[in-house]
Design a protein around this motif. Structure first.
Motif, PDB file in Angstrom:
ATOM      1  N   ALA A   1       0.734  -1.360   0.014  1.00  0.00           N
ATOM      2  CA  ALA A   1      -0.035   0.198   0.125  1.00  0.00           C
ATOM      3  C   ALA A   1       1.012   1.268   0.009  1.00  0.00           C
ATOM      4  O   ALA A   1       0.365   2.120  -0.461  1.00  0.00           O
ATOM      5  CB  ALA A   1      -0.841   0.005   1.254  1.00  0.00           C
ATOM      6  N   LEU A   2       2.020   1.173   0.646  1.00  0.00           N
ATOM      7  CA  LEU A   2       2.846   2.095   0.651  1.00  0.00           C
ATOM      8  C   LEU A   2       3.752   2.536  -0.612  1.00  0.00           C
ATOM      9  O   LEU A   2       4.015   3.572  -1.020  1.00  0.00           O
ATOM     10  CB  LEU A   2       3.621   2.378   1.838  1.00  0.00           C
TER      11      LEU A   2
ATOM     12  N   GLU B   1       3.243   1.550  -3.582  1.00  0.00           N
ATOM     13  CA  GLU B   1       2.481   2.345  -4.629  1.00  0.00           C
ATOM     14  C   GLU B   1       2.387   3.834  -4.535  1.00  0.00           C
ATOM     15  O   GLU B   1       1.915   4.586  -5.569  1.00  0.00           O
ATOM     16  CB  GLU B   1       1.123   1.960  -5.022  1.00  0.00           C
ATOM     17  N   LYS B   2       2.614   4.401  -3.578  1.00  0.00           N
ATOM     18  CA  LYS B   2       2.712   5.735  -3.167  1.00  0.00           C
ATOM     19  C   LYS B   2       4.047   6.609  -3.667  1.00  0.00           C
ATOM     20  O   LYS B   2       4.367   7.627  -3.505  1.00  0.00           O
ATOM     21  CB  LYS B   2       2.311   6.116  -1.750  1.00  0.00           C
TER      22      LYS B   2
ATOM     23  N   SER C   1      -7.388  10.020  -1.704  1.00  0.00           N
ATOM     24  CA  SER C   1      -7.108   8.556  -1.875  1.00  0.00           C
ATOM     25  C   SER C   1      -6.487   8.263  -0.595  1.00  0.00           C
ATOM     26  O   SER C   1      -6.305   6.950  -0.262  1.00  0.00           O
ATOM     27  CB  SER C   1      -6.020   8.518  -3.133  1.00  0.00           C
TER      28      SER C   1
ATOM     29  N   PRO D   1      -9.829   5.742   1.620  1.00  0.00           N
ATOM     30  CA  PRO D   1      -8.849   4.743   0.576  1.00  0.00           C
ATOM     31  C   PRO D   1     -10.020   3.708  -0.094  1.00  0.00           C
ATOM     32  O   PRO D   1      -9.696   3.343  -1.179  1.00  0.00           O
ATOM     33  CB  PRO D   1      -7.978   4.138   1.778  1.00  0.00           C
ATOM     34  N   GLU D   2     -10.985   3.293   0.946  1.00  0.00           N
ATOM     35  CA  GLU D   2     -11.917   2.357   0.308  1.00  0.00           C
ATOM     36  C   GLU D   2     -12.674   2.882  -1.119  1.00  0.00           C
ATOM     37  O   GLU D   2     -12.747   2.165  -1.999  1.00  0.00           O
ATOM     38  CB  GLU D   2     -12.664   1.838   1.370  1.00  0.00           C
TER      39      GLU D   2
ATOM     40  N   GLN E   1     -10.235   3.382  -4.074  1.00  0.00           N
ATOM     41  CA  GLN E   1      -9.898   2.270  -4.694  1.00  0.00           C
ATOM     42  C   GLN E   1     -10.870   1.570  -5.662  1.00  0.00           C
ATOM     43  O   GLN E   1     -10.451   1.150  -6.590  1.00  0.00           O
ATOM     44  CB  GLN E   1      -9.287   1.143  -3.722  1.00  0.00           C
TER      45      GLN E   1
ATOM     46  N   HIS F   1      -2.034   8.067  -9.190  1.00  0.00           N
ATOM     47  CA  HIS F   1      -3.182   7.054  -8.378  1.00  0.00           C
ATOM     48  C   HIS F   1      -3.454   5.898  -9.415  1.00  0.00           C
ATOM     49  O   HIS F   1      -3.595   4.799  -8.671  1.00  0.00           O
ATOM     50  CB  HIS F   1      -4.608   7.978  -8.265  1.00  0.00           C
TER      51      HIS F   1
END
Length: 413
Positions: free
Chosen positions: A146-147, A149-150, A353, A357-358, A361, A389
């Protein structure tokens, strides 16, 4: 819509603006059909009409609750409802006012408060953000998915042409784009250079203020605007530049609104209005040079290939620039594939985002499915937030459209 605003806001500029906006609304509900969160959740209070009622109640004196705040937080401020509205309701401005009032009466707590403070304090500072992004890339392989991808991999910016033309424009570097995708402004500089315009960045300019504005820090947003105006004004005053160019459509919406943002600031109001009037999206600038662009592309080999274009909400709904980029890409030889529900948000929406987050996504997955359902092998967009994103979750590359055009021009050289 009839209103009776409470004493605390009735005679303020925000109250007068909100009252005028509320009175335009005729309750028709057309806006719900194009609202991304209403489509996902099916709750009237998670659509524009419901949120307008919530804001109206608060401005008329009802005490807001955390539930009120939640429904307003879930709004992406995509402004698709504005495009749909037959009455011209300026929902984006109304929700900014509503959120600001609610945030003063319903204090943020716990992780939510900490995250919002960190975003306002950290992200707009380009050097600090850049240092953190560099550190993140060093350990990217060890980060949780999750991190990870940022933290996008850096693409070389490439050559930035030295100023050589009589025609000049200023580019806003912004806060996150220099660290996340320096290739975008460099590509814009090369494209404009080929059609006779020199693009420069002004030292001292930074975050446009949109991030703080949408996190209810209106004074912080005004401070960002003043700093940018101060950085740009000498060149404007000397008549050295013809435009302030935005390569991030999210920044473009904010800077075009500087005149409104600083209307009550006697020291800055006139300069802010001038800056807003000079602001152009990079798509507008290139489209205005259509003949020069086509002339430069005459030696480009054949078709540029298929491309799916994601029009950011800030481009098509915020700035009302529908079809401008598409016309440029078509003129450059790209075959644009159809995109289902192109009016809907991708779920990026600045800090959305991270804070939602839910929902974000779910919107991202829907958008990528629509962008690739006709076999697109490349996706283009016009905003750094949308690009960073979409790209980590995409099986095909997502880049700024100006980078694809830059490659096309290089092939024609």
């Amino acid at each position: 819509m009839q209103t009776q605003l409470a004493d605390f806001i009735r005679d303020t500029r925000e109250g007068q603006e909100a009252d005028a906006i509320l009175r335009k609304c005729v309750h028709c509900g057309f806006c719900t059909a194009t609202c991304p969160t209403y489509q996902l959740l099916g709750d009237e209070l998670d659509g524009p009409r419901g949120r307008i009622y919530l804001i109206k109640q608060v401005l008329e004196g009802d005490e807001p609750t955390q539930r009120t705040q939640l429904h307003l937080d879930r709004c992406l401020t995509c402004r698709a409802c504005e495009t749909t509205c037959p009455s011209g309701v300026e929902y984006g401005r109304l929700v900014d006012i509503g959120r600001h009032v609610v945030s003063q009466r319903v204090p943020r707590r716990g992780v939510d408060a900490l995250m919002r403070w960190a975003l306002k304090a950290f992200v707009p500072r380009a050097r600090l953000f850049g240092a953190a992004m560099g550190a993140g890339r060093l350990v990217r392989g060890m980060l949780p998915a999750a991190l990870k991808e940022k933290v996008p991999l850096a693409r070389p910016a490439g050559h930035w042409p030295a100023p050589r033309h009589a025609r000049r424009a200023i580019a806003l570097a912004g806060c996150v784009q220099p660290a996340m995708a320096p290739s975008i402004n460099a590509a814009a500089a090369r494209v404009l250079d080929t059609i006779g315009i020199s693009l420069v960045e002004q030292p001292g300019a930074g975050c446009c203020g949109a991030l703080r504005q949408h996190l209810d820090d209106h004074e912080g947003a005004r401070a960002d605007a003043r700093r940018n105006i101060d950085a740009w004004w000498p060149a404007i005053e000397r008549g050295e530049i013809e435009a302030i160019v935005m390569t991030a459509s999210g920044c473009g919406v904010q800077v075009r609104d500087y005149g409104h943002l600083l209307a009550d600031d006697a020291a800055y109001a006139a300069r802010a209005a001038r800056v807003a009037a000079l602001t152009r999206d990079i798509g507008e600038v290139v489209a205005a040079e259509h003949d020069a662009l086509v002339a430069r592309l005459h030696a480009a080999p054949g078709s540029a290939g298929e491309l799916a274009f994601h029009a950011p909400c800030t481009l098509q709904h915020g700035q009302k620039l529908r079809g401008v980029v598409e016309s440029v890409l078509t003129a450059a030889g790209f075959e644009l594939l159809p995109v289902r529900d192109a009016h809907l948000c991708c779920g990026s929406a600045g800090t959305y985002s991270l804070l939602q987050p839910e929902l974000s996504q779910r919107l991202r997955d829907d958008k990528l499915a629509a962008l690739t359902e006709h076999g697109a092998l490349r996706i283009a967009s016009a905003n750094i937030g949308c690009i960073t994103h979409l790209d980590p979750a995409s099986d095909v590359p997502v880049r700024h459209w100006i980078e694809y055009l830059d490659e096309r021009l290089a092939a024609a050289a």
